[in-house]
Design a protein around this motif. Structure first.
Motif, PDB file in Angstrom:
ATOM      1  N   PHE A  18       0.956  -1.259  -0.014  1.00  0.00           N
ATOM      2  CA  PHE A  18      -0.027  -0.080  -0.063  1.00  0.00           C
ATOM      3  C   PHE A  18       0.801   1.195   0.039  1.00  0.00           C
ATOM      4  CE2 PHE A  18      -2.337   3.295   2.409  1.00  0.00           C
ATOM      5  CZ  PHE A  18      -3.246   3.547   1.668  1.00  0.00           C
ATOM      6  N   LEU A  19       2.052   1.338   1.034  1.00  0.00           N
ATOM      7  CA  LEU A  19       2.790   2.725   0.989  1.00  0.00           C
ATOM      8  C   LEU A  19       3.526   2.750  -0.418  1.00  0.00           C
ATOM      9  CD1 LEU A  19       4.217   2.183   4.530  1.00  0.00           C
ATOM     10  CD2 LEU A  19       2.291   3.887   3.651  1.00  0.00           C
ATOM     11  N   GLY A  48      11.943   1.257   2.554  1.00  0.00           N
ATOM     12  CA  GLY A  48      10.678   0.877   3.338  1.00  0.00           C
ATOM     13  C   GLY A  48      10.131   1.751   4.239  1.00  0.00           C
ATOM     14  N   ARG A  49      10.884   3.149   4.297  1.00  0.00           N
ATOM     15  CA  ARG A  49      10.309   3.981   5.211  1.00  0.00           C
ATOM     16  C   ARG A  49       9.850   5.337   4.325  1.00  0.00           C
ATOM     17  NH1 ARG A  49      11.479   2.321  10.461  1.00  0.00           N
ATOM     18  NH2 ARG A  49      13.226   1.169  10.874  1.00  0.00           N
ATOM     19  N   ILE A  50       8.936   6.099   4.838  1.00  0.00           N
ATOM     20  CA  ILE A  50       8.384   7.157   4.105  1.00  0.00           C
ATOM     21  C   ILE A  50       9.547   8.172   4.252  1.00  0.00           C
ATOM     22  CG2 ILE A  50       6.753   8.943   4.309  1.00  0.00           C
ATOM     23  CD1 ILE A  50       4.453   7.027   5.030  1.00  0.00           C
ATOM     24  N   ALA A  51       9.695   8.663   2.876  1.00  0.00           N
ATOM     25  CA  ALA A  51      10.925   9.860   3.368  1.00  0.00           C
ATOM     26  C   ALA A  51      10.282  10.851   2.347  1.00  0.00           C
ATOM     27  CB  ALA A  51      12.226   9.472   2.542  1.00  0.00           C
ATOM     28  N   PHE A  52      10.418  12.327   2.808  1.00  0.00           N
ATOM     29  CA  PHE A  52      10.276  13.316   1.619  1.00  0.00           C
ATOM     30  C   PHE A  52      11.010  14.603   1.907  1.00  0.00           C
ATOM     31  CE2 PHE A  52       7.692  13.499   5.912  1.00  0.00           C
ATOM     32  CZ  PHE A  52       8.069  14.987   6.272  1.00  0.00           C
ATOM     33  N   SER A  53      11.065  15.447   1.099  1.00  0.00           N
ATOM     34  CA  SER A  53      12.058  16.611   1.142  1.00  0.00           C
ATOM     35  C   SER A  53      11.085  17.724   1.769  1.00  0.00           C
ATOM     36  CB  SER A  53      12.604  16.799  -0.076  1.00  0.00           C
ATOM     37  OG  SER A  53      11.782  17.383  -1.204  1.00  0.00           O
ATOM     38  N   THR A  54      12.000  18.641   2.390  1.00  0.00           N
ATOM     39  CA  THR A  54      11.332  19.968   2.927  1.00  0.00           C
ATOM     40  C   THR A  54      12.448  20.932   3.009  1.00  0.00           C
ATOM     41  OG1 THR A  54       9.670  21.016   4.320  1.00  0.00           O
ATOM     42  CG2 THR A  54      11.142  19.544   5.045  1.00  0.00           C
ATOM     43  N   TYR A  55      12.020  22.188   3.011  1.00  0.00           N
ATOM     44  CA  TYR A  55      13.157  22.956   3.383  1.00  0.00           C
ATOM     45  C   TYR A  55      13.870  23.058   4.611  1.00  0.00           C
ATOM     46  CZ  TYR A  55      12.375  25.667  -1.175  1.00  0.00           C
ATOM     47  OH  TYR A  55      12.142  25.944  -2.380  1.00  0.00           O
ATOM     48  N   ALA A  56      14.817  23.202   4.959  1.00  0.00           N
ATOM     49  CA  ALA A  56      15.520  22.972   6.116  1.00  0.00           C
ATOM     50  C   ALA A  56      15.139  24.076   7.113  1.00  0.00           C
ATOM     51  CB  ALA A  56      17.059  23.290   5.846  1.00  0.00           C
TER      52      ALA A  56
END
Length: 157
Positions: A18-19, A48-56
């Motif tokens: 699903f993920l 296998g882990r959720i990872a996302f980018s964002t401004y520091a």
């Protein structure tokens, strides 16, 4: 025979599948006053882990540096009988490694731009890779390290 909750719970393999098929996650961190700071992000799976980018400098990162507690929700379906979801509670880990930023950024950036999504870690076109490095320079990657996972799939009813 268990209760309804047991009937709709996903197996670990179903959670992983699903993920892998979804790409948007609702992310909650805690503001200084204890209120949830809730946003939706595009994500990739990193080991296998959720990872996302964002401004520091984003509020999410400010919150996680103060208190790493984070909850993520990935959901699908519009009718009750087709609702599916996974809720992960745990810690948000801030990753500044340029190679990890490039891997996750390539997947998330492609989704945002409506481009074909590369495999995580696949070789990138040199021009795309350089543009991505520049756009990711002020970003970090947040990886969800879950302590608890809850899931549901109403299609099982």
């Amino acid at each position: 025979m268990g209760g309804k909750r047991d009937q709709i719970k996903m197996t670990p393999d179903e959670v992983a599948a699903f993920l892998a098929e979804q790409f948007k996650v609702q992310v909650a961190t805690l503001d200084p006053d204890g209120a949830p700071h809730l946003v939706t992000m595009f994500y990739a799976l990193l080991d296998g882990r959720i990872a996302f980018s964002t401004y520091a400098s984003s509020q999410k990162v400010v919150n996680l540096r103060r208190n790493p507690v984070m909850t993520c929700l990935v959901e699908a379906g519009t009718e009750y009988a087709e609702l599916r979801g996974v809720k992960l509670k745990g810690k948000g880990r801030i990753v500044e490694d340029p190679d990890v930023r490039l891997k996750v950024g390539a997947v998330v950036g492609s989704r945002l731009a409506g481009l074909p999504v590369p495999e995580l870690g696949a070789p990138l076109d040199p021009g795309f890779a350089e543009a991505l490095r520049q756009s990711m320079a002020k970003r970090v990657i947040i990886v969800m390290d879950p302590d608890h996972v809850a899931s549901w799939d109403h299609r099982k009813l």
